[in-house]
Design a protein around this motif. Structure first.
Motif: not given
Length: 546
Positions: A494-502
């Motif tokens: 989730i943390n990695e996804y939220l970092q990239s999903a911008q």
């Protein structure tokens, strides 16, 4: 007022006594401290309790029957305490300067270090400096200093692979530079190819790691690096002269794969038009001109087009490179132009085109009214970072979108969907947390059962029950630990996804842009400059780029 002669050292050689005389004038704490300072016991530690008692008796209106002297100060030796951090990688000495007592020496400090269980990484220089500093300090001063340091483990490194040749994607991204710093987007240099025997990739062997140690002497085991073999792809082999090199066995187009290379067979075509016909080729295709309207081109490898793709269907098993542009138009079924790549898509611009890309998608100038599905990151930005526009259409991206300008001043509806499994992962985490709660409840019941069994008289049956309960407890504990690790993996995802999903815009983010991420949606109602859209506190927001 108070004479130093009234002070005497107790026979225990620790307590300093004050005789209580009959005085005519009031006495304050300052008077007593002045007497202490003028005595040979000036470095002793004053006692607040003794001081209060002494002043009460000295200032009493009536003489007291108690004529015993009062302890007003004490001789205290230097004090040392050793603290070890949670990770057992640092030992800190907390030392207090003596109050007229024994000074600290290195032997005493080393004994304290040893008594604390510290056996590794002892810093002799720090010990010497600490003792020297402390013994020059004022009485009671506290000093802290590290006296031992652990050694972190150095993990080994896996085999590293170094590509030695340029591939098509670098060629498209590196147009020829002209005088004055300008570039010619039409001149991308010679076509990329390799000949038989050409070194393609170098293998750097794994690097051995090294164990570390905690200050308590425990070994920190390092992780071993992995020795990884070449992935010997089509038309390649390991060199018979040096096993750390992969070489080509045929002439063709070099394509990088994980831990290796492929040299793909190449079909070279001037133009794909009605006179040439549709193309379906097992290998890579180099098209020096255009793919014309109504044509179909399919390849198992990469496809490189030096000209335009116009209202055609193009499918690449690898990467797709378009050196000019992609032009389509609306039809009853959607768009007249369709691009599919199982690798990356790299180009200059595309309009009214349906695009499916399993790798990253990069256009230098513009995506206009396209329908894009990308299972990686979408970038529409040139090498200078000053040009690049996404206008209209819908962009579905797994790892975010980056451009200069998004939307238009006319508030043209432009839709960005950040696709992924965020909501599914959160539901999975909630389910796993409930599973932990259930397992912990079972552990409580097992603990209660153990208490009951332990109260039974000794017998073979008691031993059997105890053993069975112990196994059940260990099983439940292992189960809980396994579920916790799965939750940690989900949190990392989730943390990695939220970092990239911008959605990031280096220039203008116009009104009329609709951004969605799972159940969250944001529609911009004004223009923003140099900003990005991200998920924060359960809502999509626009924030300035930093």
């Amino acid at each position: 007022m108070i004479s130093p002669d009234l002070l005497t050292l107790h026979e225990n050689d620790v307590d300093l006594l004050l005789d209580i005389p009959e005085l005519l004038e009031p006495v304050t704490e300052t008077h007593v401290l002045d007497a202490l300072s003028a005595s040979p016991y000036a470095d002793f530690k004053p006692s607040s309790v003794g001081m209060t008692d002494a002043l009460t008796r000295l200032n009493a209106k009536e003489p007291s029957e108690n004529t015993d002297p009062v302890i007003i100060a004490q001789r205290l030796d230097a004090v040392v305490a050793i603290e070890i951090d949670k990770e057992k990688m640092t030992a800190i000495a907390r030392v207090t300067a003596p109050w007229g007592g024994k000074k600290l020496d290195e032997d005493v400090l080393k004994e304290a270090i040893s008594a604390a269980g510290v056996t590794y990484g002892i810093r002799e220089n720090n010990i010497h400096a600490l003792v020297s500093t402390l013994n020059k300090s004022r009485p009671g001063q506290l000093i802290k200093a590290p006296v031992a340091k652990g050694k972190p483990a150095i993990d080994g490194k896996d085999t590293r692979f170094e590509r030695l040749v340029e591939t098509l994607k670098e060629r498209v991204k590196k147009p020829r530079e002209l005088q004055g710093g300008k570039v010619d987007m039409r001149d991308l240099g010679a076509l990329v190819s390799v000949s038989k025997g050409k070194p393609l990739m170098r293998k750097h062997p794994k690097v051995e790691g090294e164990d570390g140690f905690k200050v308590t002497g425990e070994v920190i085991t390092h992780k071993e690096g992995k020795e990884i073999a070449f992935n010997v792809g089509k038309n390649t082999e390991v060199s018979n002269k040096n096993a750390n090199y992969l070489v080509a066995t045929n002439t063709g187009i070099p394509i990088e794969i994980e831990h290796g290379m492929i040299v793909d067979d190449v079909l070279m075509i001037n133009n794909v038009d009605v006179s040439f016909g549709h193309v379906d080729f097992d290998g890579s295709i180099l098209i020096k001109g255009d793919i014309c309207e109504g044509m179909k081109v399919k390849a198992s490898g990469d496809i490189s087009v030096s000209g335009l793709i116009e209202s055609a269907h193009v499918e690449a098993g690898g990467d797709l490179h378009v050196e000019k542009g992609v032009i389509g138009h609306h039809t009853d079924d959607g768009f007249s132009c369709e691009l599919i790549a199982h690798g990356e898509i790299i180009g200059v611009f595309a309009q009214y085109t349906k695009i499916e890309c399993h790798g990253a998608l990069h256009f230098n100038h513009q995506l206009s009214h396209c329908d894009v599905t990308c299972f990686d990151k979408v970038e529409v930005i040139d090498s200078s970072g000053r040009r690049g526009t996404i206008l209209g259409g819908i962009i579905r991206a797994l790892k975010g979108v980056s451009t200069v300008n998004l939307g238009a001043e006319a508030y043209t509806r432009t839709e960005i969907q950040l696709i992924g499994e965020l909501e599914a992962k959160r539901k999975e985490k909630k389910f796993l947390q409930q599973e932990i709660d259930d397992e912990e409840h079972k552990l409580e019941e097992l603990a209660q059962a153990c208490s009951k069994v332990n109260s039974l008289p000794a017998s073979e049956k008691k031993d059997t029950l105890s053993h069975r309960l112990k196994l059940n407890i260990e099983h439940e504990q292992a189960r809980i630990e396994d579920v916790k690790q799965r939750i940690e993996q989900i949190d990392r995802f989730i943390n990695e996804y939220l970092q990239s999903a911008q959605v990031s815009c280096a220039g203008h983010l116009y009104g009329g842009v609709v951004v969605s991420l799972d159940r969250y949606t944001l529609t911009t109602e004004r223009e923003y400059i140099n900003s990005h859209v991200c998920l924060e506190d359960e809502q999509l927001i626009v924030e300035p780029n930093t």
